[in-house]
Scaffold this motif. Structure first.
Motif, mmCIF file in Angstrom:
data_model
loop_
_atom_site.group_PDB
_atom_site.id
_atom_site.type_symbol
_atom_site.label_atom_id
_atom_site.label_comp_id
_atom_site.label_asym_id
_atom_site.label_seq_id
_atom_site.Cartn_x
_atom_site.Cartn_y
_atom_site.Cartn_z
ATOM 1 N N ASP A 1 -4.700 8.316 -1.593
ATOM 2 C CA ASP A 1 -4.355 9.729 -1.765
ATOM 3 C C ASP A 1 -4.572 10.445 -0.442
ATOM 4 O O ASP A 1 -5.694 10.566 0.036
ATOM 5 C CB ASP A 1 -5.216 10.356 -2.863
ATOM 6 N N ALA A 2 -3.488 10.921 0.170
ATOM 7 C CA ALA A 2 -3.563 11.596 1.468
ATOM 8 C C ALA A 2 -3.341 13.097 1.342
ATOM 9 O O ALA A 2 -3.014 13.759 2.324
ATOM 10 C CB ALA A 2 -2.550 10.986 2.428
ATOM 11 N N ALA A 3 -3.529 13.642 0.148
ATOM 12 C CA ALA A 3 -3.365 15.088 -0.036
ATOM 13 C C ALA A 3 -4.295 15.835 0.921
ATOM 14 O O ALA A 3 -5.441 15.438 1.131
ATOM 15 C CB ALA A 3 -3.685 15.462 -1.473
ATOM 16 N N ASP A 4 -3.772 16.892 1.527
ATOM 17 C CA ASP A 4 -4.507 17.711 2.496
ATOM 18 C C ASP A 4 -4.851 16.943 3.777
ATOM 19 O O ASP A 4 -5.786 17.293 4.492
ATOM 20 C CB ASP A 4 -5.794 18.285 1.885
ATOM 21 N N HIS A 5 -4.112 15.881 4.064
ATOM 22 C CA HIS A 5 -4.306 15.102 5.288
ATOM 23 C C HIS A 5 -2.975 14.946 6.023
ATOM 24 O O HIS A 5 -1.910 14.942 5.406
ATOM 25 C CB HIS A 5 -4.848 13.708 4.979
ATOM 26 N N THR B 1 0.849 -1.184 0.000
ATOM 27 C CA THR B 1 0.000 0.000 0.000
ATOM 28 C C THR B 1 0.883 1.232 0.000
ATOM 29 O O THR B 1 1.879 1.289 0.737
ATOM 30 C CB THR B 1 -0.909 0.023 1.254
ATOM 31 N N LEU B 2 0.515 2.205 -0.819
ATOM 32 C CA LEU B 2 1.246 3.469 -0.848
ATOM 33 C C LEU B 2 0.306 4.581 -0.415
ATOM 34 O O LEU B 2 -0.743 4.789 -1.015
ATOM 35 C CB LEU B 2 1.781 3.769 -2.250
ATOM 36 N N ILE B 3 0.684 5.248 0.667
ATOM 37 C CA ILE B 3 -0.025 6.458 1.096
ATOM 38 C C ILE B 3 0.758 7.614 0.506
ATOM 39 O O ILE B 3 1.932 7.793 0.822
ATOM 40 C CB ILE B 3 -0.081 6.560 2.634
ATOM 41 N N ARG B 4 0.112 8.400 -0.358
ATOM 42 C CA ARG B 4 0.893 9.415 -1.051
ATOM 43 C C ARG B 4 0.384 10.831 -0.825
ATOM 44 O O ARG B 4 -0.781 11.066 -0.550
ATOM 45 C CB ARG B 4 1.014 9.111 -2.537
ATOM 46 N N ASN B 5 1.346 11.748 -0.894
ATOM 47 C CA ASN B 5 1.094 13.198 -0.835
ATOM 48 C C ASN B 5 0.520 13.686 0.486
ATOM 49 O O ASN B 5 -0.128 14.728 0.543
ATOM 50 C CB ASN B 5 0.168 13.635 -1.973
#
Length: 200
Positions: free
Chosen positions: A50-54, A4-8
């Motif tokens: 996608d973890a953008a803004d998190h 699993t890749l959690i990104r940004n």
């Protein structure tokens, strides 16, 4: 093993070597973090989140919880410690069946995981019988959470032997009967015997 890749995400590593990384990727192989960085390769990754803004951070640790009491949350909001001991420990605990222990502990762990707490120390003092203990340990294992199961040693009241008239009256309001009306069924605390890490 899945990856699993959690990104940004804004990564809070809690590690002085890495500190905070404003736009980071976290690669997880199975259950272990294998790499952190920026713009990691996603070609061989099974799942991308996608973890953008998190914020992305390690799970929290809760060092003192009584998971079996999850169903009773809010019952003692305005109570004193003496009230807690009299009612939760002195009355409610005698009402609990092994299934109640399992449900309370499992839902307590799942609630904690949902809130970001991944490791807990459960001070579990609902050991009214061997079946209660087994239900507690089974719920801990089934939850998937990390932590420590602390075997509670102080005894709960036995059914049919209320501590006083007030407890008996409160017991009726909680369980629908007084402890004496439960009849001859008696629960007594189980004494732990731990040898080499095995339960006996």
């Amino acid at each position: 093993m899945s990856t699993t890749l959690i990104r940004n995400g804004h990564l809070l590593t809690m590690d002085p070597t890495h500190g905070e990384i404003a736009r980071a990727d976290v690669l997880i192989d199975g259950t272990r973090i294998s790499q952190i960085g920026v713009d990691l390769d996603t070609t061989a990754v099974d799942t991308v989140i996608d973890a953008a803004d998190h914020l992305v951070a390690p799970g929290f640790v809760d060092a003192h919880r009584h998971m079996w009491q999850t169903q009773l949350r809010g019952r003692m909001a305005n109570a004193t410690l003496v009230d807690y001991a009299a009612h939760i420990r002195g009355v409610y605990s005698a009402c609990y069946e092994p299934e109640d222990v399992y449900i309370g502990i499992l839902t307590g762990y799942l609630d904690a995981l949902n809130a970001g707490t991944t490791t807990l120390i459960d001070h579990c003092h609902i050991m009214n019988s061997a079946a209660h203990t087994d239900a507690a340990i089974r719920a801990f294992r089934d939850s998937g959470a990390g932590g420590v199961f602390c075997y509670g040693l102080f005894p709960n009241p036995e059914r049919g032997k209320p501590d006083d008239a007030a407890a008996s009256s409160h017991h009726r309001s909680v369980c629908g009967t007084t402890p004496a009306e439960f009849g001859p069924r008696i629960f007594a605390p189980r004494t732990p015997s731990v040898c080499g890490g095995a339960w006996h």
